[in-house]
Design an enzyme around this catalytic site. Structure first.
Site, mmCIF file in Angstrom:
data_model
loop_
_atom_site.group_PDB
_atom_site.id
_atom_site.type_symbol
_atom_site.label_atom_id
_atom_site.label_comp_id
_atom_site.label_asym_id
_atom_site.label_seq_id
_atom_site.Cartn_x
_atom_site.Cartn_y
_atom_site.Cartn_z
ATOM 1 N N ALA A 40 0.837 -1.196 0.000
ATOM 2 C CA ALA A 40 0.000 0.000 0.000
ATOM 3 C C ALA A 40 0.875 1.250 0.000
ATOM 4 C CB ALA A 40 -0.891 -0.010 1.234
ATOM 5 N N GLY A 85 -0.145 -5.306 0.679
ATOM 6 C CA GLY A 85 -1.262 -5.240 -0.256
ATOM 7 C C GLY A 85 -0.931 -5.896 -1.589
ATOM 8 N N GLU A 118 -1.672 -9.435 -1.036
ATOM 9 C CA GLU A 118 -3.133 -9.584 -0.892
ATOM 10 C C GLU A 118 -3.818 -9.547 -2.254
ATOM 11 O OE1 GLU A 118 -3.287 -6.443 2.180
ATOM 12 O OE2 GLU A 118 -4.495 -7.890 3.314
ATOM 13 N N GLU A 138 2.972 -6.030 7.395
ATOM 14 C CA GLU A 138 2.208 -4.947 8.038
ATOM 15 C C GLU A 138 2.518 -4.763 9.518
ATOM 16 O OE1 GLU A 138 1.027 -7.163 5.955
ATOM 17 O OE2 GLU A 138 -0.248 -6.208 4.458
#
Ligand code: NAI
Length: 710
Positions: A63, A106, A109, A129
């Site tokens: 992210a 991300g 993911e 994270e």
């Protein structure tokens, strides 16, 4: 289509490429772009399958971290991610993610929401994270257990460490590792999948790896034990395990909702804000006013180190580990032999632990060339001096270096307390002289204080900051003052630990309060490790400079007078059995503290853990404020980095200066004033602390204001 996302065709396969350098961060615009591309391709009858990949050197670093801050501050709600993940799940055509370099956070993911994943050898995948005090918030904790099982998912989500392609393939995270052209291989793979027909395999529908409740209870208990041990005091790793548990106990959509709740708890926690602060502060340290991209750098191809003691040996290893050949000079053969024996022993231990192969260790060792002369010092682009701490000796060595090195070579001193300008004055080129203050053990500790002298050239500073990175260190530029930033602050911190013991706190209680706060070690255990004699010698040297009547602690001096220097002599604040580093209670030290209290007229009393933390940590903060105001540190964030990387200050508290802001500077200032009333002028509040407290600001505000000024 945005420039951030491009679409090409390879026959009946559409290839979507993310182009958001440097790490293809998943900003809202990127997510929107990928979704639009996917939408177009799924509608196109000529397309049978889709490949999603990243341009540049990696698939996706995760992210956009600035967006977390915006979300936490409530300035932004971010909803693009779930929309893309839903679109991937809903795609009637198979989507294959092609990973090279890294798929982190991300990025992984997104990859897991695709129907299949292939990767280039050497790629890394991970959910890091927790390092920012967060958990995966876009389905990572729900999809990873479905691909790799609970144990692997808990390990990756709670530990944050990446896994390599081979490991990820074995775990079921990847479907295939592709040698050669990755995108071509991914396209061929996608075509095969499409040819099989049927609906695409959605990760959310997989269940065979989710285990049974008995097994899962064991796996999760093990994961939680590990978190308690390895991530003491940290919120996010525990929440990550909770979220992974939800994958096994709840239907997918409920699991996603549970993950979102847990993610939010982490996002709004002070720990996440602190860790995000540390993340950005670490990037800020390399910004130095007056030093830019255009500042020339001195190419460093060869190095030399003078002194093969504790520090010199570690520094030589640091260079060798970074692939830079290094000459290592000692005063005599026995000292050189001792130094080399230690280096060999260190490498052997690393091989034994499996962190290096024998061949790698041999290559590194071969880069260290022992010598007793300055003969080949002209080849060195940089020399690091690490001889005994004494001004006369340092000046002599620098005068010699001035003669034997090329005029453009960088001359660095590893002094921990001495005046870099005075050392530089022994040379004809003070602009080439700088401090490189490594921390012990130098080959392990990540901090490097780069000490700028009055005359140090901008090119020498720029070279040093770049070099720090090459050596795997975090270089922080500091000004020239006694003990620089880290040790200057450490002095009042240890002073307060000493006073607390004399006032009645148990030695173990002082250390326990601070490890409870999150410090890697308690201050008295650290002093035992570093050697009580180090501080004692410095105190004795400076005693004549102290104002008369200044309050002084005594017990530690008594220990030194008795020859108890800590671990190396088997006793200090604690006792140590032969060959062991485990601190055992030392009644002798406790007795000396009581005696010191009697002599000093101190009434012994009960001391709480809260007071121990306030006295020691606020001592750091108060000195830090002086250092900041004097300009010895460029930013409060730099001081935080020094403490997190050099002194085991818990990153989840953001470093001492950030931590003070979370307490509130007014509250800190009020306590400092109370300590001054109680304990005298050693606690005089720093003017900057007073000013910021009175205006309701934090040190971070102070950094921002100064950055805004041209
Ligand atoms: P040490 O006593 O382990 O090593 C010093 C070495 O320098 C000895 O092996 C000695 O034989 C050698 N030496 C002395 N004169 C020499 C000369 N003219 N030419 C070549 N070699 C010579 O000391 P240590 O702990 O390694 O400290 C070195 C420097 O690093 C000091 O300035 C110290 O303040 C600084 N420092 C020490 C730290 C520590 O934790 N020990 C941490 C950071 C800095």
């Amino acid at each position: 289509m945005s420039e951030l996302v491009s679409v090409t065709r390879d026959g009946d396969v559409g290839v979507v490429t993310i182009n958001n350098p440097p790490v293809n961060a998943l900003s809202q615009a990127v997510l929107r772009g990928v979704r639009a591309a996917l939408d177009d391709l799924t509608k196109d009858p000529a397309v049978r399958a889709v490949v999603l990949t990243g341009g540049g050197r990696l698939f996706c670093g995760g992210a956009d971290i600035t967006e977390f801050g915006e979300m936490a501050a409530g300035r932004k709600t971010i909803n693009e991610f779930p929309l893309l993940l839903d679109a991937l799940d809903a795609s009637p055509k198979p989507v294959v993610c092609a990973i090279h370099g890294t798929a982190f956070g991300g990025g992984l993911e997104t990859a897991m929401a695709c129907h299949h994943r292939v990767a280039a050898p050497g790629s890394l995948v991970g959910q890091p994270e927790v390092k920012l005090g967060l958990i995966p918030g876009a389905g990572g904790t729900q999809r990873l257990p479905r691909l790799a099982g609970l144990a692997k998912a808990a390990e990756m989500c709670a530990g944050g460490e990446p896994v390599g392609a081979a490991d990820a393939l074995a775990a079921g995270i990847l479907d295939k590792v592709i040698d050669g052209d990755l995108v071509a291989g991914a396209v061929a793979f996608a075509r095969e999948v499409a040819a099989k027909g049927g609906p695409p395999r959605r990760t959310r529908d997989l269940a065979d790896k989710l285990g049974n409740s008995t097994m899962n209870a064991m796996v999760l208990a093990g994961a939680r034990d590990l978190v308690r041990k390895k991530a003491r005091g940290m919120l996010a790793p525990m929440k990550a395990v909770d979220a992974v548990e939800a994958a096994a106990t709840l239907p997918f959509d409920d699991g996603i909702r549970r993950e979102a709740e847990l993610f939010r708890e982490c996002l709004l926690s002070p720990q996440s804000r602190a860790l995000i602060h540390v993340f950005f502060a670490e990037r800020e340290v390399s910004k130095v006013p007056g030093v830019g991209k255009d500042t020339p750098r001195i190419p460093i191809k060869r190095a030399a180190v003078v002194g093969a003691g504790t520090m010199g040996g570690g520094i030589a290893m640091t260079y060798a580990n970074a692939g830079i050949p290094v000459l290592l000079k000692e005063a005599d053969q026995p000292a050189l032999d001792r130094g080399l024996a230690t280096i060999r022993k260190n490498y052997a231990a690393t091989v034994q632990k499996g962190r290096l192969t024998q061949q790698q260790a041999d290559e590194r060792l071969a880069r260290i060339e022992p010598t007793l002369t300055y003969d080949r010092f002209r080849e060195a682009d940089i020399v690091v001096e690490a001889v005994f701490e004494g001004m006369a000796l340092k000046k002599q060595v620098f005068a010699e270096l001035d003669q034997v090195t090329r005029p453009d070579a960088v001359l660095a001193s590893n002094t921990s307390t001495l005046d870099v300008d005075e050392i530089a004055s022994a040379t004809t080129r003070p602009d080439r002289v700088i401090g490189h203050h490594f921390f012990s053990p130098a080959n392990v500790m990540k901090l490097l204080e780069v000490v700028r002298g009055k005359k140090t050239g901008a090119d020498v500073i720029a070279t040093s900051m770049d070099l720090a990175k090459r050596l795997g260190k975090v270089g922080v530029l500091v000004g020239n003052c006694r003990a620089f930033v880290g040790n200057r602050m450490f002095d009042p911190y240890v002073r307060e630990a000493n006073f607390l013991v004399e006032e009645g706190a148990a030695i173990e209680a002082v250390d326990a309060a601070l490890t409870g706060f999150g410090m890697a070690m308690g201050p008295l255990a650290v002093v035992d490790l570093a050697g009580l004699d180090v501080g004692w010698r410095i105190r004795n040297e400076h005693r004549h400079l102290e104002p008369p009547g200044r309050k002084a602690y005594r017990a530690e001096d008594r220990l030194c007078e008795m020859g108890h220097f800590g671990q190396k002599t088997g006793a200090g604040w604690y006792r140590y059995e032969a060959g062991s580093r485990t601190p055992l209670p030392n009644p002798e030290a406790a007795r000396l503290a009581e005696e010191a209290a009697r002599e000093g007229g101190i009434t012994r009393r009960a001391v709480t853990a809260d007071e121990i933390v306030e006295r020691t940590v606020y001592a750091l903060v108060n000195e830090g404020a002086r250092i900041l105001e004097e300009g010895i540190a460029l930013r409060a964030g730099d001081i935080d980095i020094v403490y997190v990387y050099g002194y085991g200050f818990p990153a989840f508290r953001g470093g001492p200066m950030w931590y003070a802001g979370t307490v509130g500077l007014k509250a800190v200032y009020d306590r400092v004033c109370a300590f001054e009333r109680e304990h005298g002028p050693l606690w005089a509040p720093a003017p900057l602390l007073k000013r910021l407290a009175e205006t309701g600001k934090t040190f971070a505000d102070y950094d921002k204001e100064r950055e805004a000024k041209p």
